[in-house]
Design a protein around this motif. Sequence first.
Motif, PDB file in Angstrom:
ATOM      1  N   GLU A  47      -0.523  35.413  21.290  1.00  0.00           N
ATOM      2  CA  GLU A  47      -1.118  36.743  21.438  1.00  0.00           C
ATOM      3  C   GLU A  47      -2.639  36.723  21.547  1.00  0.00           C
ATOM      4  O   GLU A  47      -3.221  37.504  22.320  1.00  0.00           O
ATOM      5  N   ASP A  48      -3.280  35.852  20.788  1.00  0.00           N
ATOM      6  CA  ASP A  48      -4.742  35.895  20.737  1.00  0.00           C
ATOM      7  C   ASP A  48      -5.420  34.894  21.664  1.00  0.00           C
ATOM      8  O   ASP A  48      -6.562  35.127  22.095  1.00  0.00           O
ATOM      9  N   VAL A  49      -4.745  33.773  21.954  1.00  0.00           N
ATOM     10  CA  VAL A  49      -5.395  32.708  22.728  1.00  0.00           C
ATOM     11  C   VAL A  49      -4.934  32.701  24.182  1.00  0.00           C
ATOM     12  O   VAL A  49      -5.738  32.796  25.109  1.00  0.00           O
ATOM     13  N   LEU A  50      -3.630  32.611  24.409  1.00  0.00           N
ATOM     14  CA  LEU A  50      -3.122  32.427  25.767  1.00  0.00           C
ATOM     15  C   LEU A  50      -2.581  33.709  26.407  1.00  0.00           C
ATOM     16  O   LEU A  50      -2.424  33.782  27.619  1.00  0.00           O
ATOM     17  N   HIS A  51      -2.237  34.690  25.578  1.00  0.00           N
ATOM     18  CA  HIS A  51      -1.743  35.975  26.068  1.00  0.00           C
ATOM     19  C   HIS A  51      -0.507  35.822  26.962  1.00  0.00           C
ATOM     20  O   HIS A  51      -0.406  36.401  28.038  1.00  0.00           O
ATOM     21  N   CYS A  52       0.431  35.006  26.505  1.00  0.00           N
ATOM     22  CA  CYS A  52       1.707  34.854  27.203  1.00  0.00           C
ATOM     23  C   CYS A  52       2.768  34.416  26.204  1.00  0.00           C
ATOM     24  O   CYS A  52       2.452  33.946  25.103  1.00  0.00           O
ATOM     25  N   THR A  53       4.012  34.601  26.580  1.00  0.00           N
ATOM     26  CA  THR A  53       5.129  34.231  25.713  1.00  0.00           C
ATOM     27  C   THR A  53       5.498  32.775  25.944  1.00  0.00           C
ATOM     28  O   THR A  53       5.729  32.353  27.083  1.00  0.00           O
ATOM     29  N   LEU A  54       5.548  32.004  24.866  1.00  0.00           N
ATOM     30  CA  LEU A  54       5.809  30.570  24.958  1.00  0.00           C
ATOM     31  C   LEU A  54       7.230  30.193  24.556  1.00  0.00           C
ATOM     32  O   LEU A  54       7.711  29.122  24.939  1.00  0.00           O
ATOM     33  N   PHE A  55       7.887  31.080  23.785  1.00  0.00           N
ATOM     34  CA  PHE A  55       9.207  30.747  23.260  1.00  0.00           C
ATOM     35  C   PHE A  55      10.229  31.807  23.630  1.00  0.00           C
ATOM     36  O   PHE A  55       9.925  33.005  23.668  1.00  0.00           O
ATOM     37  N   THR A  65       9.720  28.888  27.200  1.00  0.00           N
ATOM     38  CA  THR A  65       9.665  29.646  28.450  1.00  0.00           C
ATOM     39  C   THR A  65       9.043  28.757  29.527  1.00  0.00           C
ATOM     40  O   THR A  65       8.506  27.673  29.221  1.00  0.00           O
ATOM     41  N   PRO A  66       9.065  29.164  30.775  1.00  0.00           N
ATOM     42  CA  PRO A  66       8.366  28.380  31.811  1.00  0.00           C
ATOM     43  C   PRO A  66       6.892  28.155  31.477  1.00  0.00           C
ATOM     44  O   PRO A  66       6.353  27.068  31.706  1.00  0.00           O
ATOM     45  N   GLU A  67       6.248  29.182  30.901  1.00  0.00           N
ATOM     46  CA  GLU A  67       4.847  29.013  30.483  1.00  0.00           C
ATOM     47  C   GLU A  67       4.745  27.996  29.355  1.00  0.00           C
ATOM     48  O   GLU A  67       3.788  27.205  29.290  1.00  0.00           O
ATOM     49  N   GLY A  68       5.729  28.026  28.474  1.00  0.00           N
ATOM     50  CA  GLY A  68       5.735  27.058  27.378  1.00  0.00           C
ATOM     51  C   GLY A  68       5.902  25.634  27.873  1.00  0.00           C
ATOM     52  O   GLY A  68       5.280  24.697  27.350  1.00  0.00           O
ATOM     53  N   GLN A  69       6.741  25.443  28.904  1.00  0.00           N
ATOM     54  CA  GLN A  69       6.923  24.109  29.475  1.00  0.00           C
ATOM     55  C   GLN A  69       5.622  23.599  30.078  1.00  0.00           C
ATOM     56  O   GLN A  69       5.279  22.418  29.949  1.00  0.00           O
ATOM     57  N   VAL A  70       4.893  24.490  30.742  1.00  0.00           N
ATOM     58  CA  VAL A  70       3.605  24.095  31.319  1.00  0.00           C
ATOM     59  C   VAL A  70       2.628  23.696  30.213  1.00  0.00           C
ATOM     60  O   VAL A  70       1.943  22.665  30.288  1.00  0.00           O
TER      61      VAL A  70
END
Length: 285
Positions: A47-55, A65-70
């Motif tokens: 929420e504070d650093v990357l602003h995307c859902t990782l799990f 998530t795909p963002e988490g894999q990256v």
Amino acid sequence: MAGFPSIDTDLLRTFAAIADHGGFTRAAEAVNRTQSAVSMQMKRLEEDVLHCTLFQRDGRTVSLTPEGQVLLGYARRILKLHSEVFNTLSLPKMVGTVKIGSPDDYVMRFLPGILSRFAQDYPLINVEVHCEPSVLLLQRNDLDLTIVTREPGTETGQILRQERFVWMVAEGFAPHERTPMPLAMFNTDCFCSTWACNALDLAQREYRIAYTSASLSAINAVVSTGLAVTAQLQSLLPTDLRIIGEAENLPQLPSASIVLLRKHNSAASPIIECFAEYIVEGFKL
């Protein structure tokens, strides 16, 4: 250009632990934090650093998530570089050169993995590799570490491994069925060649030394084309050769020792001892 927020390596380490252990609970144990602390770390990262859902959460199951894999790929690279910085700069004495001697047999089989792992951990240490037969390496006094093959009972230094010599031929060829049997052997003063010939003499098996070389790669090239039989340590068996023995009317061969020697009359430096540990571990594989 606007700056990006920094990412704490502790957050990346926890994130990688979750990916490795498949959940927050076991990851918390791995990083020595409570599960609630791990959850707070990941909430901050998302929420504070990357602003995307990782799990992706499905009950107690957690996947990336795909963002988490990256992010996982980048996290592993960042953590590896972070470790290299501390290994290199927090230990300034680990900068210098180590000179190692080895027959090309072991350079081909064992040293690639050893050198790769050592370079990853100590990138500022230069490694000089000198390839010569064991009999010549034993006459040198300028090498920090030397790997040689020794007969049983003559070992000095640290034994890396012991294994037997075996007869090898190419897949699909049968030069061992010829009379006299053609051999491809080292042309240096090598006791393994003497062992092979003595064993054949005792078994009253006719043979001839058809090909000789100081290079294992040259011997393997001859054998792989089906022109001859060779005798080498079992761990040096290439994928295109096969082991033959008593079923083909060939005598059993003795075992030998692969030994690590340190330079005489000199106090071993931390660099030398460190590289020696990598060699010892590498020969266990």
